[in-house]
Design a protein around this motif. Structure first.
Motif, PDB file in Angstrom:
ATOM      1  N   ARG A  27       1.061  -1.091   0.081  1.00  0.00           N
ATOM      2  CA  ARG A  27      -0.135  -0.190   0.026  1.00  0.00           C
ATOM      3  C   ARG A  27       0.961   1.578  -0.252  1.00  0.00           C
ATOM      4  N   LEU A  28       2.421   0.759   0.219  1.00  0.00           N
ATOM      5  CA  LEU A  28       2.588   2.635   0.948  1.00  0.00           C
ATOM      6  C   LEU A  28       3.118   2.634  -0.518  1.00  0.00           C
ATOM      7  N   ARG A  29       3.844   1.577  -0.735  1.00  0.00           N
ATOM      8  CA  ARG A  29       4.346   1.714  -2.506  1.00  0.00           C
ATOM      9  C   ARG A  29       3.541   1.970  -3.287  1.00  0.00           C
ATOM     10  N   ARG A  30       2.440   2.083  -3.637  1.00  0.00           N
ATOM     11  CA  ARG A  30       1.905   2.755  -4.526  1.00  0.00           C
ATOM     12  C   ARG A  30       1.276   3.961  -4.425  1.00  0.00           C
ATOM     13  N   ALA A  31       2.430   4.917  -3.036  1.00  0.00           N
ATOM     14  CA  ALA A  31       2.223   6.075  -3.739  1.00  0.00           C
ATOM     15  C   ALA A  31       2.760   7.245  -4.810  1.00  0.00           C
ATOM     16  N   GLU A  32       2.496   8.208  -5.172  1.00  0.00           N
ATOM     17  CA  GLU A  32       2.947   8.061  -6.618  1.00  0.00           C
ATOM     18  C   GLU A  32       3.925   9.707  -5.946  1.00  0.00           C
ATOM     19  N   VAL A  33       3.218  10.058  -4.952  1.00  0.00           N
ATOM     20  CA  VAL A  33       3.832  11.236  -4.034  1.00  0.00           C
ATOM     21  C   VAL A  33       3.705  11.275  -2.954  1.00  0.00           C
ATOM     22  N   PRO A  34       4.951  11.465  -2.030  1.00  0.00           N
ATOM     23  CA  PRO A  34       4.165  11.871  -0.430  1.00  0.00           C
ATOM     24  C   PRO A  34       3.752  11.922  -0.081  1.00  0.00           C
ATOM     25  N   SER A  35       1.993  12.543  -0.446  1.00  0.00           N
ATOM     26  CA  SER A  35       1.462  13.197  -0.381  1.00  0.00           C
ATOM     27  C   SER A  35       0.220  12.031  -0.290  1.00  0.00           C
ATOM     28  N   ASP A  36      -0.030  11.207  -1.277  1.00  0.00           N
ATOM     29  CA  ASP A  36      -0.490  10.338  -1.185  1.00  0.00           C
ATOM     30  C   ASP A  36      -0.553   8.806  -0.357  1.00  0.00           C
ATOM     31  N   ALA A  37       1.041   9.015   0.809  1.00  0.00           N
ATOM     32  CA  ALA A  37       0.989   8.818   1.467  1.00  0.00           C
ATOM     33  C   ALA A  37       0.097   8.728   2.984  1.00  0.00           C
ATOM     34  N   MET A  38       1.040  10.159   2.646  1.00  0.00           N
ATOM     35  CA  MET A  38       0.270  10.711   4.205  1.00  0.00           C
ATOM     36  C   MET A  38      -1.299  10.833   4.227  1.00  0.00           C
ATOM     37  N   LEU A  39      -2.137  10.026   2.919  1.00  0.00           N
ATOM     38  CA  LEU A  39      -3.643   9.449   3.144  1.00  0.00           C
ATOM     39  C   LEU A  39      -3.974   8.227   3.406  1.00  0.00           C
ATOM     40  N   SER A  40      -3.067   7.644   3.942  1.00  0.00           N
ATOM     41  CA  SER A  40      -3.216   6.022   4.265  1.00  0.00           C
ATOM     42  C   SER A  40      -2.558   5.480   5.785  1.00  0.00           C
ATOM     43  N   GLN A  41      -3.792   4.910   6.425  1.00  0.00           N
ATOM     44  CA  GLN A  41      -3.602   3.644   7.219  1.00  0.00           C
ATOM     45  C   GLN A  41      -2.285   3.529   7.934  1.00  0.00           C
ATOM     46  N   GLU A  42      -1.722   2.963   6.724  1.00  0.00           N
ATOM     47  CA  GLU A  42       0.101   2.308   6.835  1.00  0.00           C
ATOM     48  C   GLU A  42       1.225   3.352   7.063  1.00  0.00           C
ATOM     49  N   ALA A  67       8.893   7.310   4.675  1.00  0.00           N
ATOM     50  CA  ALA A  67       7.694   5.891   5.072  1.00  0.00           C
ATOM     51  C   ALA A  67       7.433   5.252   3.400  1.00  0.00           C
ATOM     52  N   ALA A  68       7.267   5.803   2.272  1.00  0.00           N
ATOM     53  CA  ALA A  68       6.883   6.191   1.162  1.00  0.00           C
ATOM     54  C   ALA A  68       8.329   4.833   0.029  1.00  0.00           C
ATOM     55  N   LEU A  69       8.914   6.023   0.336  1.00  0.00           N
ATOM     56  CA  LEU A  69       9.986   5.683  -0.503  1.00  0.00           C
ATOM     57  C   LEU A  69      11.956   4.385   0.357  1.00  0.00           C
ATOM     58  N   LEU A  70      11.073   4.423   1.536  1.00  0.00           N
ATOM     59  CA  LEU A  70      11.452   3.068   2.531  1.00  0.00           C
ATOM     60  C   LEU A  70      10.685   1.855   2.077  1.00  0.00           C
ATOM     61  N   SER A  71       9.754   1.829   1.979  1.00  0.00           N
ATOM     62  CA  SER A  71       8.693   1.298   1.421  1.00  0.00           C
ATOM     63  C   SER A  71       9.671  -0.054   0.086  1.00  0.00           C
ATOM     64  N   HIS A  72      10.562   0.550  -0.805  1.00  0.00           N
ATOM     65  CA  HIS A  72      10.595   0.060  -1.700  1.00  0.00           C
ATOM     66  C   HIS A  72      12.035  -0.781  -1.771  1.00  0.00           C
ATOM     67  N   VAL A  73      13.067  -0.178  -0.655  1.00  0.00           N
ATOM     68  CA  VAL A  73      14.395  -0.449   0.251  1.00  0.00           C
ATOM     69  C   VAL A  73      13.627  -2.196   0.246  1.00  0.00           C
TER      70      VAL A  73
END
Length: 179
Positions: A27-42, A67-73
């Motif tokens: 779910r965090l990997r799906r964030a296209e930009v950081p603000s997308d991640a801010m809209l998630s429970q994760e 959070a979003a970038l580390l989901s890709h590491v």
């Protein structure tokens, strides 16, 4: 808003927990930009595991990017700082042109997209702490201006890491006489 013992421990612990929570990672990997991640429970679960300062309003954009970038590491590689990892190889993992574009990013979204590309170029093997430190410093410079001392600026630090030799220097052995 720098990395210290509590921040480091929290970040590494949360990142390791992603291996057991593949849905959170996805779910965090799906964030296209950081603000997308801010809209998630994760993301809010991420904030609960971080020190309180990470939840302050003015820190949320950087926290979301982390959070979003580390989901890709996939692997924490500590052999070299993040920018140095991009300069390894012949040719380098990231071309000089792309590297310069990354360090000249003008908006958080632009930086996120370029850092995401960099993590993908590294095939998910990145120095997590160096990456996070860079994100935090970039956001600090973005909101409060660059340091007057060029040696304390992120662009200079990353350029040094990218361009300087990557191999550890051999210590000079004391001279001995053969008498």
């Amino acid at each position: 808003y720098r990395l210290d013992g509590a921040n480091i421990e929290a970040i590494l612990s949360w990142w390791k927990s992603l291996n057991d929570n593949r849905g959170v990672r996805a779910r965090l990997r799906r964030a296209e930009v950081p603000s997308d991640a801010m809209l998630s429970q994760e993301f809010f679960n991420f904030l609960k595991r971080m020190p309180e300062s990470w939840s302050k309003d003015y820190h949320l954009p950087a926290s979301a990017m982390v959070a979003a970038l580390l989901s890709h590491v996939k692997e924490h590689s500590t052999n070299h700082p993040f920018a140095a990892q991009l300069g390894l190889g012949d040719p380098a993992v990231m071309t000089e042109l792309r590297f310069k574009q990354m360090i000249k990013s003008r908006t958080p979204d632009e930086l996120y997209i370029r850092l995401l590309r960099a993590v993908r170029m590294l095939k998910g093997k990145a120095n997590i702490l160096s990456l996070v430190e860079g994100i935090l410093l970039w956001h600090n410079e973005y909101y409060f201006g660059e340091d007057q001392n060029p040696m304390k600026r992120l662009s200079v630090k990353w350029a040094q890491d990218y361009y300087l030799p990557k191999e550890p220097k051999l210590k000079k052995q004391p001279e001995t006489s053969m008498e």
